[in-house]
Design an enzyme around this catalytic site. Structure first.
Site, short mmCIF file in Angstrom:
data_model
loop_
_atom_site.label_atom_id
_atom_site.label_comp_id
_atom_site.label_asym_id
_atom_site.label_seq_id
_atom_site.Cartn_x
_atom_site.Cartn_y
_atom_site.Cartn_z
N ARG A 146 -18.56 5.49 32.98
CA ARG A 146 -17.66 5.44 31.83
C ARG A 146 -17.13 4.01 31.66
O ARG A 146 -17.10 3.23 32.60
CB ARG A 146 -16.47 6.39 32.04
CG ARG A 146 -16.86 7.84 32.24
CD ARG A 146 -15.64 8.68 32.57
NE ARG A 146 -15.96 10.11 32.74
CZ ARG A 146 -16.28 10.68 33.89
NH1 ARG A 146 -16.31 9.95 35.00
NH2 ARG A 146 -16.54 11.97 33.96
N LYS A 170 -12.71 10.15 37.22
CA LYS A 170 -11.53 10.89 36.78
C LYS A 170 -10.86 11.56 37.99
O LYS A 170 -11.53 11.99 38.92
CB LYS A 170 -11.93 11.95 35.75
CG LYS A 170 -12.31 11.36 34.39
CD LYS A 170 -12.57 12.45 33.37
CE LYS A 170 -12.83 11.86 31.99
NZ LYS A 170 -13.08 12.91 30.98
N HIS A 240 -19.63 4.95 25.13
CA HIS A 240 -19.94 6.33 25.51
C HIS A 240 -21.37 6.71 25.10
O HIS A 240 -22.00 7.53 25.76
CB HIS A 240 -18.95 7.31 24.91
CG HIS A 240 -19.15 8.71 25.37
ND1 HIS A 240 -18.83 9.13 26.65
CD2 HIS A 240 -19.71 9.81 24.77
CE1 HIS A 240 -19.15 10.40 26.80
NE2 HIS A 240 -19.68 10.83 25.68
N ARG A 243 -23.60 5.93 27.89
CA ARG A 243 -23.55 6.97 28.94
C ARG A 243 -24.41 8.15 28.52
O ARG A 243 -25.16 8.72 29.32
CB ARG A 243 -22.09 7.38 29.13
CG ARG A 243 -21.84 8.49 30.15
CD ARG A 243 -20.33 8.60 30.38
NE ARG A 243 -19.92 9.84 31.03
CZ ARG A 243 -19.91 10.03 32.34
NH1 ARG A 243 -20.34 9.08 33.15
NH2 ARG A 243 -19.49 11.18 32.85
N HIS A 266 -19.59 14.47 36.84
CA HIS A 266 -19.07 15.68 36.20
C HIS A 266 -18.67 16.70 37.27
O HIS A 266 -19.32 16.81 38.31
CB HIS A 266 -20.11 16.32 35.28
CG HIS A 266 -20.29 15.59 34.00
ND1 HIS A 266 -21.42 15.68 33.23
CD2 HIS A 266 -19.46 14.75 33.32
CE1 HIS A 266 -21.29 14.93 32.15
NE2 HIS A 266 -20.11 14.35 32.19
N TYR A 275 -25.87 17.04 27.23
CA TYR A 275 -26.85 15.97 27.08
C TYR A 275 -28.28 16.51 27.02
O TYR A 275 -29.22 15.73 26.91
CB TYR A 275 -26.75 14.99 28.24
CG TYR A 275 -25.41 14.31 28.34
CD1 TYR A 275 -25.01 13.36 27.40
CD2 TYR A 275 -24.53 14.61 29.38
CE1 TYR A 275 -23.78 12.74 27.49
CE2 TYR A 275 -23.30 13.99 29.48
CZ TYR A 275 -22.92 13.06 28.53
OH TYR A 275 -21.70 12.45 28.62
#
Length: 297
Positions: A146, A170, A240, A243, A266, A275
């Site tokens: 990211r 994250k 993004h 990505r 993730h 995706y």
């Protein structure tokens, strides 16, 4: 209002990023301001659903899209859940609220040709900024990280011996991404130019501005747009999308979905599966071309 306690809870217990925490805070303060100005009501800890409904209508009248409205209401709902958790609220006024319908957002990745052109055809300046810009685009595409993760990269996160890059994702979740040989070479070239900067203020961070400060988000966005406008006609060209491109190209080449999930950082496969629509399209072409009955009328 117990907002400061809620912010501490998000930061310390939930480990949300500064950007995410700020978004929650802004949403709640915006609602509080609305209640105060429009209805002279200054205690949102005891608000009822009717006031929230009026706010939703107000946001809609200001032509805010449903996706953004849902995000603001989600912030408010989390705040009320926190109040319940600490015993300051009995019933969440949003307990029966249903999110507004939104259209499915499909982001189109860059093609392999577009990536080839931006990394091979464009002539980057042979100075600090040119070498940095090329590395930045390469790293985003080669790792799928990211934009925020890229900006937080530190010199100690790049390990040439193990050929890995440590990424802080994250909720402060660490992951290690394999480094390509080409990535290593580009890092080495950049580090040499980086050492030539007159002054380095944020020395621990990898990506810096010409003045030696840590790079900032809007600059990354501007750079991506600057270079991809040359090789692509896509309306949306953002970090993004790189990505998204990383994940799509891996899946198109047969990468395992679980492996891509780990590379992207993730927490669930559901996030990675967004995706797959392009890889499915690619599979259809392969299937039609390779199957004995594929070209039959």
């Amino acid at each position: 209002m117990l907002l400061s306690e809620f912010i501490s809870y998000l930061s310390l217990e939930k480990n949300y990023s500064k950007h995410t925490v700020k978004a929650y805070e802004n949403d709640i303060l915006e609602f509080s301001h609305f209640c105060n100005v429009q209805y002279d009501f200054d205690d949102i800890d005891n608000v009822d659903y009717s006031l929230i409904r009026f706010w939703i209508v107000n946001l809609s009248e200001r032509e805010m899209n449903n996706r953004s409205i849902n995000r603001k209401i989600s912030s408010l709902k989390s705040y009320f859940k926190f109040l319940q958790k600490i015993g300051s609220l009995d019933v969440n006024p949003l307990v029966k609220h249903k999110a507004l319908k939104t259209s499915k957002k499909i982001e189109i990745p860059f093609s392999e040709l577009e990536m080839q052109n931006v990394l091979s055809i464009i002539e980057y300046a042979n100075d600090f900024e040119g070498i940095r810009d090329e590395l930045l685009i390469h790293v985003l595409y080669a790792t799928g990280m990211r934009r925020a993760e890229l900006l937080e990269l530190k010199l100690s996160d790049v390990d040439f011996e193990t050929m890995t890059i440590k990424v802080l994702g994250k909720r402060n979740k660490e992951r290690f991404i394999p480094m390509l040989s080409e990535t290593k070479k580009k890092f080495e070239s950049y580090f040499l130019k980086r050492m030539e900067l007159i002054e380095i203020k944020d020395a621990s961070y990898i990506f810096l501005t010409q003045s030696g400060n840590k790079m900032y988000e809007t600059l990354v966005y501007r750079l991506i747009n600057k270079y991809f406008r040359v090789v692509s006609s896509k309306v949306k060209t953002s970090p993004h999308i790189l990505r998204h491109t990383f994940a799509t190209h891996l899946l198109n080449k047969g990468a395992d979905l679980n492996a891509v999930k780990e590379l992207l950082g993730h927490s669930s496969l559901a996030s990675t599966q967004v995706y797959t629509h392009n890889s499915i399209a690619e599979l259809k072409k392969v299937h039609s071309k390779a199957h004995p009955r594929g070209n039959k009328l």
